[in-house]
Design a protein around this motif. Sequence first.
Motif, mmCIF file in Angstrom:
data_model
loop_
_atom_site.group_PDB
_atom_site.id
_atom_site.type_symbol
_atom_site.label_atom_id
_atom_site.label_comp_id
_atom_site.label_asym_id
_atom_site.label_seq_id
_atom_site.Cartn_x
_atom_site.Cartn_y
_atom_site.Cartn_z
ATOM 1 N N ASP A 1 1.116 -1.171 0.154
ATOM 2 C CA ASP A 1 0.091 -0.145 -0.016
ATOM 3 C C ASP A 1 0.643 1.431 -0.263
ATOM 4 O O ASP A 1 0.879 2.335 -0.609
ATOM 5 C CB ASP A 1 -1.523 0.031 0.920
ATOM 6 C CG ASP A 1 -1.470 1.314 1.159
ATOM 7 O OD1 ASP A 1 -2.730 1.842 0.548
ATOM 8 O OD2 ASP A 1 -1.955 1.842 2.487
ATOM 9 N N LYS A 2 2.473 1.582 0.732
ATOM 10 C CA LYS A 2 2.967 2.641 0.662
ATOM 11 C C LYS A 2 3.524 3.051 -0.899
ATOM 12 O O LYS A 2 3.178 4.186 -0.867
ATOM 13 C CB LYS A 2 3.732 2.240 1.794
ATOM 14 C CG LYS A 2 4.041 2.157 3.139
ATOM 15 C CD LYS A 2 4.971 1.653 3.999
ATOM 16 C CE LYS A 2 4.643 1.655 5.355
ATOM 17 N NZ LYS A 2 5.668 0.645 6.389
ATOM 18 N N GLU A 3 3.636 2.126 -1.016
ATOM 19 C CA GLU A 3 4.198 2.217 -2.968
ATOM 20 C C GLU A 3 3.421 2.604 -4.150
ATOM 21 O O GLU A 3 3.068 3.160 -4.798
ATOM 22 C CB GLU A 3 5.067 0.837 -3.478
ATOM 23 C CG GLU A 3 6.275 1.189 -2.119
ATOM 24 C CD GLU A 3 7.482 0.298 -3.276
ATOM 25 O OE1 GLU A 3 7.425 0.018 -4.276
ATOM 26 O OE2 GLU A 3 7.885 -0.499 -2.744
ATOM 27 N N GLU A 4 1.998 1.425 -3.691
ATOM 28 C CA GLU A 4 0.457 1.197 -4.445
ATOM 29 C C GLU A 4 -0.278 2.396 -4.519
ATOM 30 O O GLU A 4 -0.388 3.164 -6.199
ATOM 31 C CB GLU A 4 -0.182 0.113 -4.582
ATOM 32 C CG GLU A 4 -0.848 0.184 -5.394
ATOM 33 C CD GLU A 4 -1.521 -0.146 -4.599
ATOM 34 O OE1 GLU A 4 -3.172 -1.546 -5.065
ATOM 35 O OE2 GLU A 4 -2.364 0.035 -3.893
ATOM 36 N N ARG A 5 -0.525 2.681 -3.443
ATOM 37 C CA ARG A 5 -1.213 3.959 -3.351
ATOM 38 C C ARG A 5 -0.587 5.305 -3.852
ATOM 39 O O ARG A 5 -1.802 6.053 -4.446
ATOM 40 C CB ARG A 5 -2.085 4.193 -2.381
ATOM 41 C CG ARG A 5 -3.748 4.729 -1.498
ATOM 42 C CD ARG A 5 -3.916 4.890 -0.548
ATOM 43 N NE ARG A 5 -3.390 4.372 0.982
ATOM 44 C CZ ARG A 5 -3.644 4.733 2.118
ATOM 45 N NH1 ARG A 5 -4.094 5.629 2.198
ATOM 46 N NH2 ARG A 5 -3.439 3.806 2.525
ATOM 47 N N PRO A 6 0.321 5.991 -3.801
ATOM 48 C CA PRO A 6 0.391 6.890 -4.410
ATOM 49 C C PRO A 6 1.155 6.845 -6.050
ATOM 50 O O PRO A 6 0.326 7.623 -6.557
ATOM 51 C CB PRO A 6 1.857 6.986 -3.839
ATOM 52 C CG PRO A 6 2.433 6.837 -2.381
ATOM 53 C CD PRO A 6 1.148 5.106 -2.581
ATOM 54 N N GLU A 7 1.103 5.705 -5.850
ATOM 55 C CA GLU A 7 1.572 5.423 -7.497
ATOM 56 C C GLU A 7 0.375 5.251 -8.559
ATOM 57 O O GLU A 7 -0.039 5.927 -9.150
ATOM 58 C CB GLU A 7 1.663 3.709 -8.202
ATOM 59 C CG GLU A 7 2.296 3.252 -9.428
ATOM 60 C CD GLU A 7 2.798 2.162 -9.841
ATOM 61 O OE1 GLU A 7 2.952 2.061 -11.155
ATOM 62 O OE2 GLU A 7 3.100 1.667 -9.127
ATOM 63 N N VAL A 8 -0.997 5.003 -7.961
ATOM 64 C CA VAL A 8 -2.716 4.964 -8.354
ATOM 65 C C VAL A 8 -2.998 6.918 -9.008
ATOM 66 O O VAL A 8 -3.327 7.471 -9.386
ATOM 67 C CB VAL A 8 -2.982 4.230 -7.515
ATOM 68 C CG1 VAL A 8 -4.874 4.847 -8.256
ATOM 69 C CG2 VAL A 8 -2.834 2.617 -7.648
ATOM 70 N N LEU A 9 -2.239 7.210 -7.315
ATOM 71 C CA LEU A 9 -3.162 8.548 -7.640
ATOM 72 C C LEU A 9 -2.401 9.590 -8.334
ATOM 73 O O LEU A 9 -2.727 10.080 -8.898
ATOM 74 C CB LEU A 9 -2.878 8.765 -5.726
ATOM 75 C CG LEU A 9 -3.610 8.507 -4.969
ATOM 76 C CD1 LEU A 9 -3.373 8.813 -3.530
ATOM 77 C CD2 LEU A 9 -4.938 8.705 -5.156
ATOM 78 N N SER A 10 -1.166 9.020 -8.900
ATOM 79 C CA SER A 10 0.122 10.224 -9.999
ATOM 80 C C SER A 10 -0.812 9.192 -10.888
ATOM 81 O O SER A 10 -0.262 10.359 -11.911
ATOM 82 C CB SER A 10 1.071 9.132 -9.359
ATOM 83 O OG SER A 10 1.330 7.982 -9.916
ATOM 84 N N LEU A 11 -1.489 8.359 -11.623
ATOM 85 C CA LEU A 11 -1.577 8.175 -12.463
ATOM 86 C C LEU A 11 -2.820 8.604 -13.181
ATOM 87 O O LEU A 11 -3.905 9.282 -14.336
ATOM 88 C CB LEU A 11 -2.394 6.383 -13.103
ATOM 89 C CG LEU A 11 -0.727 5.834 -13.068
ATOM 90 C CD1 LEU A 11 -1.379 4.502 -12.437
ATOM 91 C CD2 LEU A 11 0.081 5.814 -13.964
ATOM 92 N N LEU A 12 -3.852 9.424 -12.091
ATOM 93 C CA LEU A 12 -4.743 10.199 -11.878
ATOM 94 C C LEU A 12 -5.138 11.885 -12.826
ATOM 95 O O LEU A 12 -4.127 12.305 -13.316
ATOM 96 C CB LEU A 12 -5.460 10.342 -10.488
ATOM 97 C CG LEU A 12 -6.111 9.240 -9.884
ATOM 98 C CD1 LEU A 12 -6.399 9.617 -8.913
ATOM 99 C CD2 LEU A 12 -7.009 7.968 -10.950
ATOM 100 N N PRO A 13 -6.159 12.141 -13.718
ATOM 101 C CA PRO A 13 -6.274 13.388 -14.253
ATOM 102 C C PRO A 13 -6.184 14.193 -12.946
ATOM 103 O O PRO A 13 -6.573 13.738 -12.091
ATOM 104 C CB PRO A 13 -6.946 12.866 -15.202
ATOM 105 C CG PRO A 13 -7.681 11.994 -14.990
ATOM 106 C CD PRO A 13 -7.140 11.467 -13.726
ATOM 107 N N PRO A 14 -5.980 15.691 -13.284
ATOM 108 C CA PRO A 14 -6.205 16.301 -12.200
ATOM 109 C C PRO A 14 -7.440 17.171 -12.011
ATOM 110 O O PRO A 14 -8.630 16.356 -12.832
ATOM 111 C CB PRO A 14 -5.615 17.627 -12.494
ATOM 112 C CG PRO A 14 -4.913 17.748 -14.126
ATOM 113 C CD PRO A 14 -5.120 15.805 -14.137
#
Length: 499
Positions: free
Chosen positions: A47-60
């Motif tokens: 979760d520590k790595e995956e959650r920031p990664e998923v959020l970084s893929l979202l549009p503004p």
Amino acid sequence: MDAATAVSVNGKMEVEERQAQKSYWEEHSRDLTVEAMMLDSRAADLDKEERPEVLSLLPPYEGKSVLELGAGIGRFTGELAKTAGNVLALDFIESAIKKNESINGHFKNASFMCADVTSQDLVIQANSIDMIFSNWLLMYLSDEEVEQLVQRMVKWLKVGGYIFFRESCFHQSGDSKRKVNPTHYREPRFYTKVFKECHAFNQDGNSFELSLVTYKCIGAYVKNKKNQNQICWLWQKVKSTEDRGFQRFLDNVQYKTSGILRYERIFGEGYVSTGGIETTKEFVDKLDLKPGHKVLDVGCGIGGGDFYMAEKYDAHVIGIDLSINMISFALERAIGRSCSVEFEVADCTTKTYPDNTFDVIYSRDTILHIQDKPSLFKTFFKWLKPGGKVLISDYCRNPGKPSEEFAAYIKQRGYDLHDVEAYGQMLKDAGFHDVIAEDRTDQFLCVLEKELAKFEKNKDDFLSDFSQEDYDDIVNGWKAKLQRSSAGEQRWGLFIATK
């Protein structure tokens, strides 16, 4: 079976499907923890790595309206609420959505609803949502339920709005024990097809569809589990009249599914570029790859070169390609391989990476499609670490004016070709040093002759899977390349440069 009976049977199956999924999640929601929701004993670390990664893929989505489907206990709800204008978090397990509310209810812009996304009782206003977000949802729906939900989601979205979803494909990832497992571990091309073919109409009769923005595997799972089956998509709602140009050309014309498989037969398993494994071994050997080196493969095709670099040199490889079909094949070929390779549908001219990210940037017979090479090479220079290398093989041409026939070929293909020396100069102008620019046309001719001879020898095997027309297209295409290259018009260059 008459129509009424078919509807009755389907209805019964859908009820049974929903009950099976509800029972499954009621069992796994007894402990309302991250481990229970992710069905993995290593969930906290992932979760520590995956959650920031998923959020970084979202549009503004600052100030926007967000609908979160299958929100669970709110692993993403709070993150979304920090930035969004408002978030509606929805889940069909009451205990989970109540836990979510207890954790994230202090966000005044968040609301919570216990509801089943497949229920017709769920009413969301049309054209009211800026972004729909779901993380592990569709794999708990039947094929028909997925198709119906996609239709509804497109209607809920504003024009220009986005759908982001992530699913487990091919096989189970988490190590939690399960008495039964009703999860649908589909091939990713199922989701791509359903979303790509979805059309919605408004009251004025205008048609809307979804344009693919991102399609990739989750890097945290590749890094920590060497697992490429965690896959996400980002789609944007657009008017059906909008031109999606080059990507559509690649997938519908040049790199149709059948076309890719045809190319693979002549280039060799896993490859769609000149020389297949042989030239790959020769060129990669020049890169001095070390374990842990990070490689970007621009125009990765179906992944053969990426698997080779990851498996032989223990490198971490990110393969990007604009063709959805290519990446679909690459992801399918990754299953069962324990190597650190990520794949993503991406346009190298618009994709961004932090400066000094890669040890190597590698590209095989791809950049001929790029019109503004000087800008791309400057971008490559920024992405590379100091001392990093770029290796490119590409189609080139003779200096001087091309013949009418060759000029027509270049125009028909949409290529941007340069002579070998000019190509090397562009790399120097971008800041690279120790630039090697070699004319490899003689090697190109030898490889073409070898590929063609082997292909013609295996004609019967090819025709057992493909048509005579497919066979003729390949043979004629290779003979035409041989003729253009023998005449000195079409050249093949190898370029290596250092930052």
